[in-house]
Motif scaffolding. Structure first.
Motif, PDB file in Angstrom:
ATOM      1  N   GLU A   7      34.525  15.707   6.936  1.00  0.00           N
ATOM      2  CA  GLU A   7      35.181  16.381   5.829  1.00  0.00           C
ATOM      3  C   GLU A   7      36.297  15.474   5.333  1.00  0.00           C
ATOM      4  O   GLU A   7      37.243  15.187   6.060  1.00  0.00           O
ATOM      5  N   PHE A   8      36.156  14.991   4.137  1.00  0.00           N
ATOM      6  CA  PHE A   8      37.189  14.119   3.601  1.00  0.00           C
ATOM      7  C   PHE A   8      37.954  14.824   2.515  1.00  0.00           C
ATOM      8  O   PHE A   8      37.441  15.065   1.420  1.00  0.00           O
ATOM      9  N   ARG A  33      39.934   6.480  -6.010  1.00  0.00           N
ATOM     10  CA  ARG A  33      40.623   7.750  -5.817  1.00  0.00           C
ATOM     11  C   ARG A  33      40.486   8.276  -4.391  1.00  0.00           C
ATOM     12  O   ARG A  33      41.445   8.654  -3.743  1.00  0.00           O
ATOM     13  N   ILE A  34      39.252   8.255  -3.914  1.00  0.00           N
ATOM     14  CA  ILE A  34      38.995   8.880  -2.624  1.00  0.00           C
ATOM     15  C   ILE A  34      39.580   8.053  -1.481  1.00  0.00           C
ATOM     16  O   ILE A  34      39.723   8.517  -0.373  1.00  0.00           O
ATOM     17  N   GLN A  35      39.936   6.813  -1.807  1.00  0.00           N
ATOM     18  CA  GLN A  35      40.519   5.978  -0.755  1.00  0.00           C
ATOM     19  C   GLN A  35      41.985   6.293  -0.521  1.00  0.00           C
ATOM     20  O   GLN A  35      42.582   5.760   0.385  1.00  0.00           O
ATOM     21  N   SER A  36      42.565   7.115  -1.401  1.00  0.00           N
ATOM     22  CA  SER A  36      43.988   7.368  -1.212  1.00  0.00           C
ATOM     23  C   SER A  36      44.199   7.997   0.157  1.00  0.00           C
ATOM     24  O   SER A  36      43.375   8.737   0.653  1.00  0.00           O
ATOM     25  N   VAL A 304      47.129   0.774  18.316  1.00  0.00           N
ATOM     26  CA  VAL A 304      47.683  -0.525  17.953  1.00  0.00           C
ATOM     27  C   VAL A 304      47.109  -0.999  16.614  1.00  0.00           C
ATOM     28  O   VAL A 304      47.836  -1.491  15.762  1.00  0.00           O
ATOM     29  N   HIS A 305      45.801  -0.836  16.403  1.00  0.00           N
ATOM     30  CA  HIS A 305      45.179  -1.414  15.204  1.00  0.00           C
ATOM     31  C   HIS A 305      45.037  -0.455  14.026  1.00  0.00           C
ATOM     32  O   HIS A 305      44.946  -0.907  12.883  1.00  0.00           O
ATOM     33  N   GLY A 306      44.978   0.835  14.288  1.00  0.00           N
ATOM     34  CA  GLY A 306      44.676   1.795  13.227  1.00  0.00           C
ATOM     35  C   GLY A 306      45.720   1.774  12.117  1.00  0.00           C
ATOM     36  O   GLY A 306      46.851   1.327  12.312  1.00  0.00           O
ATOM     37  N   ASP A 307      45.330   2.246  10.942  1.00  0.00           N
ATOM     38  CA  ASP A 307      46.290   2.334   9.845  1.00  0.00           C
ATOM     39  C   ASP A 307      46.105   3.673   9.123  1.00  0.00           C
ATOM     40  O   ASP A 307      45.373   4.541   9.609  1.00  0.00           O
ATOM     41  N   GLU A 308      46.728   3.801   7.961  1.00  0.00           N
ATOM     42  CA  GLU A 308      46.665   5.103   7.285  1.00  0.00           C
ATOM     43  C   GLU A 308      45.308   5.397   6.669  1.00  0.00           C
ATOM     44  O   GLU A 308      45.050   6.498   6.216  1.00  0.00           O
ATOM     45  N   ARG A 309      44.436   4.409   6.674  1.00  0.00           N
ATOM     46  CA  ARG A 309      43.079   4.659   6.195  1.00  0.00           C
ATOM     47  C   ARG A 309      42.111   4.923   7.352  1.00  0.00           C
ATOM     48  O   ARG A 309      40.949   5.196   7.120  1.00  0.00           O
ATOM     49  N   GLY A 310      42.600   4.810   8.556  1.00  0.00           N
ATOM     50  CA  GLY A 310      41.739   5.163   9.683  1.00  0.00           C
ATOM     51  C   GLY A 310      41.727   4.145  10.797  1.00  0.00           C
ATOM     52  O   GLY A 310      42.686   3.402  10.989  1.00  0.00           O
ATOM     53  N   LEU A 311      40.617   4.126  11.530  1.00  0.00           N
ATOM     54  CA  LEU A 311      40.467   3.189  12.638  1.00  0.00           C
ATOM     55  C   LEU A 311      40.325   1.772  12.105  1.00  0.00           C
ATOM     56  O   LEU A 311      39.840   1.576  10.988  1.00  0.00           O
ATOM     57  N   VAL A 312      40.737   0.810  12.912  1.00  0.00           N
ATOM     58  CA  VAL A 312      40.436  -0.592  12.650  1.00  0.00           C
ATOM     59  C   VAL A 312      39.876  -1.123  13.967  1.00  0.00           C
ATOM     60  O   VAL A 312      40.609  -1.224  14.953  1.00  0.00           O
ATOM     61  N   ALA A 364      33.834   6.834  -2.168  1.00  0.00           N
ATOM     62  CA  ALA A 364      33.785   7.780  -1.055  1.00  0.00           C
ATOM     63  C   ALA A 364      33.187   7.117   0.179  1.00  0.00           C
ATOM     64  O   ALA A 364      33.620   7.342   1.308  1.00  0.00           O
ATOM     65  N   LYS A 365      32.190   6.274  -0.065  1.00  0.00           N
ATOM     66  CA  LYS A 365      31.576   5.557   1.063  1.00  0.00           C
ATOM     67  C   LYS A 365      32.566   4.573   1.683  1.00  0.00           C
ATOM     68  O   LYS A 365      32.653   4.459   2.898  1.00  0.00           O
ATOM     69  N   PHE A 366      33.311   3.877   0.819  1.00  0.00           N
ATOM     70  CA  PHE A 366      34.312   2.936   1.340  1.00  0.00           C
ATOM     71  C   PHE A 366      35.274   3.674   2.255  1.00  0.00           C
ATOM     72  O   PHE A 366      35.576   3.250   3.360  1.00  0.00           O
ATOM     73  N   TYR A 367      35.755   4.804   1.747  1.00  0.00           N
ATOM     74  CA  TYR A 367      36.731   5.598   2.496  1.00  0.00           C
ATOM     75  C   TYR A 367      36.168   6.001   3.851  1.00  0.00           C
ATOM     76  O   TYR A 367      36.808   5.865   4.890  1.00  0.00           O
TER      77      TYR A 367
END
Ligand code: A5A
Ligand code: ZN
Length: 505
Positions: A7-8, A33-36, A304-312, A364-367
């Protein structure tokens, strides 16, 4: 669980300039947009961490027993890759095995120091069905008391030594401190414990060093920097001669004990009567070590690696290493055909790749795949195809056009570079969180959001006073470093001794 279960949510009020531009062209390649950002800011570490684990589907914290979490299949796929590295590092000279979960009370209660350390944390099984058990059974909080009675039976002569085994199992600790998914749980689902037996104390000491080297290599492969220190006497493993620990500096400056190696001397050997026949025929007590890592390694990796867009995720542990996103404009069939060929090529090269042909917009896929920490995204669009290139986007933000014909080499290269960037970035963060101080006041200030390196004479009374007055923990003496003389922050005595201090998870 399929990806569509995700659910995004996006905040409609949060529009960047790129978004408003994209509004008029719904299928624009630049639709962001959806990447915000949806996750809380990483500075609000606790909220960020909890939401990330749920949104990226690592572990589900909603199981109705406190301190027990469920691995989402996606999280479990990360776990499998991460523990694959541990196995790879141990397998050359350790044998994997498995011992029972339940330990009879009489065996558990034999080693006095050990009991003292664990008695408040043990879950007990007291009945079988409706009949009370004659001998209560402990749910292992760790497995010394399950394994060592068997070592007594297995070890006969010097030829049986060294003996090195490990198991990856669940253990149970009735933790009374605040529980947190992966960090402090009551069912540790992924407890890797190694147990070794040696002829001499020195051999066991060398094994502790080997263990720390292996763990260091393990964390390097996760691109997670750490600190190595020797725990003070009052914080060593119950029954050990000494404990060496790896600590990871978390985003909020608190530290997470992410692995420990213990020299057990002959304490357990004496209790469980584990002896071997030396070459001269003499019966001697063995010397032992044990060392452990838990799912905290995944907490460290994520944090340590994650950011506001998710896992890294580093390449080696990412369940999906490359995602191909077709930009379905113009000659859609052509775009799909090139994308499918790419997927085949990547799979043939043993890359864990996926082609996202779902109906969602590219943004949306990128996000979605960024949230999952996918290291490399390939965007395949009609204009790129004409030019014989694809757009390669690395999870750390680097984006470039890559010729289709060099793609495999380019991907290998980018994966390595991403690893280096992640490690370097994390190392800089860690180093920025550590500061040498000279006084208690400075130590108080520094441990509010970081690690203090404090002059300490090594005296236990000074140590306790330090912990009380600074309101932080002594992690112990840094290993593999030497320092100039300085005055102990408590008693003023001059020595070369130092200790790390931090608030610990
Ligand atoms: N038998 C030895 C190896 C042992 O039990 N050592 S230990 O107690 O230090 O645990 C090993 C590692 O497990 C710790 O360094 C820590 O990283 C992890 N650990 C301990 N308690 C945990 C908990 N409640 N939740 C998650 N991880 C935990
Ligand atoms: Zn002192």
């Amino acid at each position: 669980m399929t990806d569509s279960n995700l659910e995004f949510k996006t905040d409609p009020n949060k529009k960047s300039r790129a978004d408003s531009k994209a509004d008029s062209k719904t299928h624009s390649k630049t639709d962001t947009r959806i990447q915000s950002s949806k996750l809380p800011k990483k500075e609000d570490f606790s909220e960020w961490y909890h939401e990330l684990l749920m949104t990226a589907e690592v572990v589900d914290n909603r199981y109705p027993v406190k301190g027990m979490c469920v691995w989402f299949p996606f999280g479990f796929a990360i776990r499998k890759n991460v523990y694959g590295i541990i196995r790879e590092l141990l397998d050359p000279d350790h044998q994997e095995t498995q011992f029972p979960l339940l330990i009879p009370e009489n065996e558990f209660m034999k080693e006095a120091q050990h009991i003292k350390g664990f008695e408040d944390e043990v879950y007990w099984v007291t009945s079988g069905g409706t009949s009370p058990l004659d001998v209560k059974l402990a749910l292992r909080p760790t497995s010394e008391t399950a394994i060592y009675p068997m070592f007594k039976l297995w070890i006969r002569s010097h030829a049986d030594l060294p003996l090195r085994i490990y198991q990856i199992v669940n253990t149970f600790r009735y933790e009374t401190k605040h529980t947190r998914p992966l960090i402090r749980v009551r069912e540790i689902t992924s407890f890797k414990e190694a147990h070794t037996a040696h002829a001499t104390w020195e051999d066991a000491a060398a094994q502790v060093e080997t263990a720390i080297e292996r763990y260091s290599e393990f964390y390097r492969r996760l691109a997670v920097p750490f600190l190595v220190s020797r725990r003070p006497a009052w914080d060593k493993f119950p029954g050990a001669d000494y404990t060496i620990a790896l600590d990871v500096v978390m985003p909020d400056g608190r530290t997470l004990q992410a692995g420990t190696a213990h020299h057990l001397g002959s304490t357990f050997a004496r209790t469980y009567e584990i002896t071997y026949e030396a070459e001269n025929g003499e019966q001697k007590l063995i010397s032992q070590t044990c060392y452990g890592i838990s799912e905290r390694c995944i907490a460290a990796l994520v944090s340590v690696h994650g950011d506001e867009r998710g896992l890294v995720l580093p390449w080696e542990v990412a369940p999906t290493q490359v995602v191909i996103v077709p930009i379905l404009l113009g000659d859609k069939e052509k775009v799909l055909e090139v994308s499918r060929n790419l997927l085949e090529k990547l799979e043939a090269a043993c890359v864990r790749a996926r082609l996202d042909t779902s109906d969602e917009r590219p943004g949306a896929k990128f996000y979605k795949w960024e949230m999952k920490g996918v290291p490399i995204r390939l965007e395949v669009g009609p204009r790129d195809i004409e030019k014989g290139v694809v757009t390669l986007a690395r999870r750390d933000g680097v984006k470039k056009a890559v010729p289709l014909k060099d793609l495999l080499t380019a991907i290998a290269c980018e994966a390595n570079e991403l690893q280096a960037v992640l490690y370097e970035r994390a190392k800089q963060f860690r180093d920025g969180k550590i500061k040498e101080v000279t006084s208690i006041d400075e130590a108080i200030e520094q441990t509010e959001g970081g690690v203090a390196l404090v002059p300490w004479c090594g005296n236990e009374e000074c140590g306790h006073e330090l912990e009380d007055r600074v309101a932080a923990n002594i992690l112990g003496e840094p290993q593999g470093q030497s320092f100039p003389e300085a005055a102990c922050a408590v008693c003023g005595r001059v020595s070369t001794g130092r200790t790390y201090m931090a608030r610990q998870y």
